[in-house]
Design an enzyme around this catalytic site. Structure first.
Site, PDB file in Angstrom:
ATOM      1  N   VAL A  11       0.865  -1.240  -0.024  1.00 12.35           N
ATOM      2  CA  VAL A  11      -0.149  -0.103  -0.117  1.00 12.35           C
ATOM      3  C   VAL A  11       0.927   1.253  -0.120  1.00 12.35           C
ATOM      4  O   VAL A  11       0.687   2.112  -0.776  1.00 12.35           O
ATOM      5  CB  VAL A  11      -1.154   0.059   1.101  1.00 12.35           C
ATOM      6  CG1 VAL A  11      -1.654   1.301   1.431  1.00 12.35           C
ATOM      7  CG2 VAL A  11      -1.914  -1.510   1.147  1.00 12.35           C
ATOM      8  N   ASP A  30      11.231   3.865   5.829  1.00 10.87           N
ATOM      9  CA  ASP A  30      11.342   2.367   6.129  1.00 10.87           C
ATOM     10  C   ASP A  30      12.389   2.229   7.078  1.00 10.87           C
ATOM     11  O   ASP A  30      13.452   2.975   6.696  1.00 10.87           O
ATOM     12  CB  ASP A  30      11.258   1.504   4.891  1.00 10.87           C
ATOM     13  CG  ASP A  30      10.806   0.007   5.363  1.00 10.87           C
ATOM     14  OD1 ASP A  30       9.508  -0.166   4.833  1.00 10.87           O
ATOM     15  OD2 ASP A  30      11.451  -0.574   6.034  1.00 10.87           O
ATOM     16  N   GLU A 155      -4.206  -6.195  -5.608  1.00 15.96           N
ATOM     17  CA  GLU A 155      -2.753  -6.496  -6.078  1.00 15.96           C
ATOM     18  C   GLU A 155      -2.796  -7.094  -7.629  1.00 15.96           C
ATOM     19  O   GLU A 155      -3.724  -7.572  -8.047  1.00 15.96           O
ATOM     20  CB  GLU A 155      -2.089  -7.636  -5.304  1.00 15.96           C
ATOM     21  CG  GLU A 155      -1.964  -7.133  -3.788  1.00 15.96           C
ATOM     22  CD  GLU A 155      -1.035  -8.349  -3.165  1.00 15.96           C
ATOM     23  OE1 GLU A 155      -0.510  -8.973  -3.331  1.00 15.96           O
ATOM     24  OE2 GLU A 155      -1.242  -8.092  -1.806  1.00 15.96           O
ATOM     25  N   LYS A 204     -14.122   0.092   4.789  1.00 13.15           N
ATOM     26  CA  LYS A 204     -13.232  -0.921   4.263  1.00 13.15           C
ATOM     27  C   LYS A 204     -13.741  -1.981   4.630  1.00 13.15           C
ATOM     28  O   LYS A 204     -13.542  -3.183   3.664  1.00 13.15           O
ATOM     29  CB  LYS A 204     -12.154  -0.247   4.852  1.00 13.15           C
ATOM     30  CG  LYS A 204     -10.737  -1.165   4.458  1.00 13.15           C
ATOM     31  CD  LYS A 204     -10.492  -1.577   2.898  1.00 13.15           C
ATOM     32  CE  LYS A 204      -9.672  -2.581   2.790  1.00 13.15           C
ATOM     33  NZ  LYS A 204      -8.302  -2.327   2.379  1.00 13.15           N
ATOM     34  N   CYS A 260      -5.782  -9.480   2.101  1.00 15.48           N
ATOM     35  CA  CYS A 260      -7.234  -8.702   2.604  1.00 15.48           C
ATOM     36  C   CYS A 260      -8.163  -9.555   3.054  1.00 15.48           C
ATOM     37  O   CYS A 260      -8.778  -9.619   4.256  1.00 15.48           O
ATOM     38  CB  CYS A 260      -7.324  -7.670   1.794  1.00 15.48           C
ATOM     39  SG  CYS A 260      -6.248  -6.267   1.474  1.00 15.48           S
ATOM     40  N   LYS A 263      -8.044 -12.040   5.863  1.00  7.33           N
ATOM     41  CA  LYS A 263      -7.751 -11.068   7.348  1.00  7.33           C
ATOM     42  C   LYS A 263      -8.847 -10.146   7.696  1.00  7.33           C
ATOM     43  O   LYS A 263      -9.406 -10.243   8.971  1.00  7.33           O
ATOM     44  CB  LYS A 263      -6.653 -10.252   6.927  1.00  7.33           C
ATOM     45  CG  LYS A 263      -6.168  -9.306   7.972  1.00  7.33           C
ATOM     46  CD  LYS A 263      -4.948  -8.718   7.585  1.00  7.33           C
ATOM     47  CE  LYS A 263      -4.761  -7.644   6.698  1.00  7.33           C
ATOM     48  NZ  LYS A 263      -5.336  -6.254   6.810  1.00  7.33           N
ATOM     49  N   LYS A 320      -3.679 -15.090  -6.714  1.00  5.85           N
ATOM     50  CA  LYS A 320      -4.106 -14.490  -7.848  1.00  5.85           C
ATOM     51  C   LYS A 320      -3.034 -14.277  -8.948  1.00  5.85           C
ATOM     52  O   LYS A 320      -1.881 -14.169  -8.644  1.00  5.85           O
ATOM     53  CB  LYS A 320      -5.135 -13.539  -7.601  1.00  5.85           C
ATOM     54  CG  LYS A 320      -4.226 -12.266  -7.161  1.00  5.85           C
ATOM     55  CD  LYS A 320      -5.066 -10.963  -6.881  1.00  5.85           C
ATOM     56  CE  LYS A 320      -5.178 -10.108  -8.053  1.00  5.85           C
ATOM     57  NZ  LYS A 320      -5.829  -8.849  -7.648  1.00  5.85           N
TER      58      LYS A 320
END
Ligand code: UDX
Length: 434
Positions: A11, A30, A155, A204, A260, A263, A320
């Site tokens: 993301v 990061d 994704e 969401k 996603c 979860k 996928k």
């Protein structure tokens, strides 16, 4: 606008690159030095179509930076996005450790008023908590506003989704903060829905849970179709012609995976349980998906009696196509079960092999070609609908395998085409070809 992004996972990196592309100055933060060094030279840590091109272009144009120096990144930012991971705890709730750490990092380094945006998927109330946490750690002269701005990126098509999404949701505590977020996103030209923070957090979860529900629903219809000699593809198409239903997310298969849906559905069930609501429907969606992931192995066992000693080709490991991600992929469940049944597994995936190796037992053999995987195999499982797999000639199954028995979890081939070959073909919600 000057923007800092904490976290360079899926993301964070996609959001940062796209915000730079529409003209913002973006600094991605990061803690991992090696990762930052590689990203600074335009190398993406994930396989996502178009991402490296976008990174390189914006680095060259001086709009996209990567650093481990939080002080530099946060000090200069007018808007700071939190885009760290929220993995699943063993009880299904989201693990907010990284979100809390990001909030502390922001608090330590912030020195002027700013807007903090939670982009990560977070449980209801987390964005408000982030504000309290930061405010408790900084002096009263610095004011922060918080916003929740959920991502809806798939994704494999994340760049496209960022530029051509259906909506941008902005959950803000005040008009000033929502106006700034609207302004940041205006160049995308996507409709914006402004609401309060808790509604945005719930949008969401509810969106992902609803899409997962559509998939489990069509998978159940597929299972019934197999028993009444109907074809789920025709059924789904006919259903989707009704605009109230639509064609999206009605593709039957081996179940949903990824970082996603599994979860977020678990998190919403737990969230509901926490307020004494038993979310029965969503629990069933999850149960159906778990069952669906294993359904093809059950079919194979039924067909062959035992899988002991069988040579099995597994085609596709990613959850996928167009991603190297194997998180919660059906392949992990299928391959582990095949090994438990004492089968020998040779797996092929164009991009996800390295990630799969981290998750699967060492006894799996990996190959870089579909041909090698099929060579001498007793049975084949198709688990990801990569173009390369869909385009692979059916005649090769016939010639390479001992006796071609194929379990296709993604309905990669039209039944009419399969009928031209000597292949025993089991797919999802469609007639078996013997
Ligand atoms: C999803 C959501 O779509 C996105 O909005 C969210 O923000 C992140 O999670 P993603 O997990 O990347 O995106 O991929 P998606 O294309 O939605 O597919 C998820 C899973 O569902 C995959 O395993 C896919 O194979 C499966 N799927 C999808 C089906 O089985 N049938 C369908 O019709 C659609």
């Amino acid at each position: 606008m000057n923007i800092a992004i904490v976290g360079t996972g899926y993301v964070g990196l996609v959001t940062g690159s796209c915000l730079a592309e529409i003209g913002h100055q973006v600094t991605c933060l990061d803690t991992d030095r090696n990762k930052v060094a590689r990203m600074s030279s335009g190398i993406s840590p994930i396989h996502e179509p178009g991402l490296e091109e976008l990174m390189k272009k914006n680095i060259d144009e001086g709009k996209l930076f990567f650093t481990t120096d939080y002080n530099e990144g946060i000090r200069n930012a007018e808007v700071i996005y939190i885009a760290v991971g929220t993995p699943q705890n063993s009880d299904g709730t989201p693990d907010l450790t990284d979100v809390k750490q990001a909030a502390r990092d922001i608090a330590v380094n912030i020195n002027k008023n700013a807007i903090v945006v939670t982009k990560s998927t977070v449980s209801i109330g987390t964005t408000e908590y982030v504000k309290e946490l930061i405010q408790s750690l900084i002096n009263d002269e610095v004011k922060i506003d918080v916003v929740h701005n959920p991502e809806f990126l798939r994704e494999g098509s994340a760049i496209h989704d960022t530029f051509y999404g259906d909506r941008i949701v902005i959950g803000a505590e005040n008009h000033q903060a929502s106006s700034v977020l609207k302004e940041i996103n205006s160049a995308f030209g996507i409709p914006v829905f402004v609401t309060d923070i808790r509604n945005a957090e719930m949008i969401k979860y509810a969106s992902n849970a609803f899409l997962a529900t559509k998939i489990s629903f069509i998978n159940e219809i597929a299972n019934i179709c197999e028993k009444v000699d109907a074809n789920v593809e025709e059924v789904a198409y006919g259903m989707g012609l009704d605009k109230r239903i639509g064609h999206h997310y009605l593709q039957a298969g081996i179940g949903y995976g990824g970082s996603c849906f599994p979860k977020d559905t678990s998190a919403l069930v737990h969230l509901a349980g926490g307020v004494e609501h038993d979310f029965e429907l969503l629990k069933a969606v999850i149960r159906v998906n778990n069952h669906q992931q294993i359904s093809l192995v059950d079919k194979a066992k039924k067909r062959l009696g035992s899988l002991k000693g069988k040579k099995v080709a597994v085609l596709g490991l990613a959850y996928k196509p167009d991603t190297d991600d194997v998180r919660e992929a059906a392949s992990l469940v299928v391959v582990k079960r095949l090994l438990e049944e004492s089968a020998f597994v040779t797996a092929f995936d164009p991009y996800a092999t390295e990630n799969a190796k981290q998750q699967l037992p060492k006894s799996v053999f990996y190959t870089h070609s579909i041909k090698n995987a099929l060579d001498g195999a007793d049975i084949a499982f198709i688990l990801t609908e990569w173009d390369e797999i869909k385009r692979f000639s059916l005649s090769e199954y016939e010639t390479l395998m001992k006796h071609a028995i194929v379990f296709d979890g993604r309905n990669c081939f039209p039944l009419e085409d399969v009928k031209d070959y000597n292949i025993e073909y089991y797919s999802i919600g469609r007639q078996t070809i013997l």
